[in-house]
Design an enzyme around this catalytic site. Structure first.
Site, short mmCIF file in Angstrom:
data_model
loop_
_atom_site.label_atom_id
_atom_site.label_comp_id
_atom_site.label_asym_id
_atom_site.label_seq_id
_atom_site.Cartn_x
_atom_site.Cartn_y
_atom_site.Cartn_z
N VAL A 151 0.88 -1.37 0.16
CA VAL A 151 -0.07 -0.05 0.04
C VAL A 151 0.59 1.25 0.04
O VAL A 151 0.34 2.45 -0.38
CB VAL A 151 -0.89 0.01 1.23
CG1 VAL A 151 -2.00 -1.17 1.12
CG2 VAL A 151 -0.24 -0.06 2.52
N TYR A 208 1.76 5.89 16.03
CA TYR A 208 0.55 5.44 15.52
C TYR A 208 -0.70 6.26 15.76
O TYR A 208 -1.51 6.72 14.79
CB TYR A 208 -0.04 4.18 16.32
CG TYR A 208 -1.13 3.49 16.30
CD1 TYR A 208 -1.15 2.62 15.01
CD2 TYR A 208 -2.24 3.47 16.83
CE1 TYR A 208 -2.40 1.87 14.76
CE2 TYR A 208 -3.48 3.10 16.39
CZ TYR A 208 -3.43 1.98 15.23
OH TYR A 208 -4.62 1.33 15.13
N LYS A 232 -3.02 8.07 12.80
CA LYS A 232 -4.49 7.51 12.69
C LYS A 232 -5.40 8.98 12.89
O LYS A 232 -6.49 9.23 12.44
CB LYS A 232 -4.83 6.55 13.82
CG LYS A 232 -4.61 5.25 13.60
CD LYS A 232 -5.23 4.68 12.32
CE LYS A 232 -4.70 3.17 12.05
NZ LYS A 232 -5.25 2.85 10.84
#
Length: 199
Positions: free
Chosen positions: A55, A147, A151
């Site tokens: 990705v 993280y 996000k």
């Protein structure tokens, strides 16, 4: 759907979090997905094709959508959930580890969602895009600086896309699931990994 299950913590083993399963599902809701690299037909007449891709690689993402569109036509719905979670105190987090998380979670989401939108717009398809963010988009976690940042970025990226895409009848929605722990029979989750996440 490009899915990797970034909210999962598995005590037995982990697959490459950057490699997503490419599942393009066409047809009525409930249509069965095909196995990786194969076509599948659902009980309601839907058709699915599944492959893998990196990705973070724009060329692979573009090629995936070209192949799906050639085989099944343009997608009308897209879900992106590939990602990686790294536990590390911010003061011990190196630049390489930071980039790994940001590239997989945020850049990967942008590349996939934007290519999905581009494919829909070019085909004149009214579509829906769902990007899987996290409860950590708004609620920080101990040892999750990279993280949390990634996000939070996914959440705002997905909120900003409809401002440009609504005129083309393409809408984007963020989802914010919580922690999902996979427990295999006879196994227990690693407390060193689980405790900081839920504390």
């Amino acid at each position: 759907e490009l899915g990797g299950g970034d909210e999962e913590i598995d005590d037995v083993g982990q697959r490459d979090p950057h490699v997503a399963d490419e599942r393009a599902v066409h047809g009525p809701a409930g249509a069965a997905r095909g196995e990786r690299g194969h076509h599948g037909h659902g009980q309601h007449g839907g058709v699915a094709v599944a492959r893998s891709l990196e990705v973070r690689d724009a060329r692979q993402v573009e090629d995936a959508f070209r192949r799906i569109t050639a085989e099944l036509g343009p997608p009308f719905a897209f879900v992106h959930s590939a990602g990686v979670l790294v536990h590390s105190p911010a003061l011990e987090l190196g630049a390489d580890a930071w980039r790994e998380v940001i590239d997989a979670n945020l850049t990967g989401t942008f590349l996939c969602a934007s290519e999905a939108a581009r494919t829909m717009v070019d085909a004149g398809v009214a579509g829906r895009i769902v990007n899987v963010a996290s409860v950590h988009s708004e609620a920080p976690g101990l040892g999750l600086a990279a993280y949390d940042a990634s996000k939070g970025g996914v959440w705002l990226l997905t909120r900003s896309l409809p401002l440009e895409l609504a005129a083309h009848r393409v809408h984007a929605h963020p989802a914010a699931p919580g922690l999902i722990v996979h427990i295999r029979p006879g196994a227990r989750p690693d407390p060193e990994l689980l405790d900081p996440t839920v504390s």
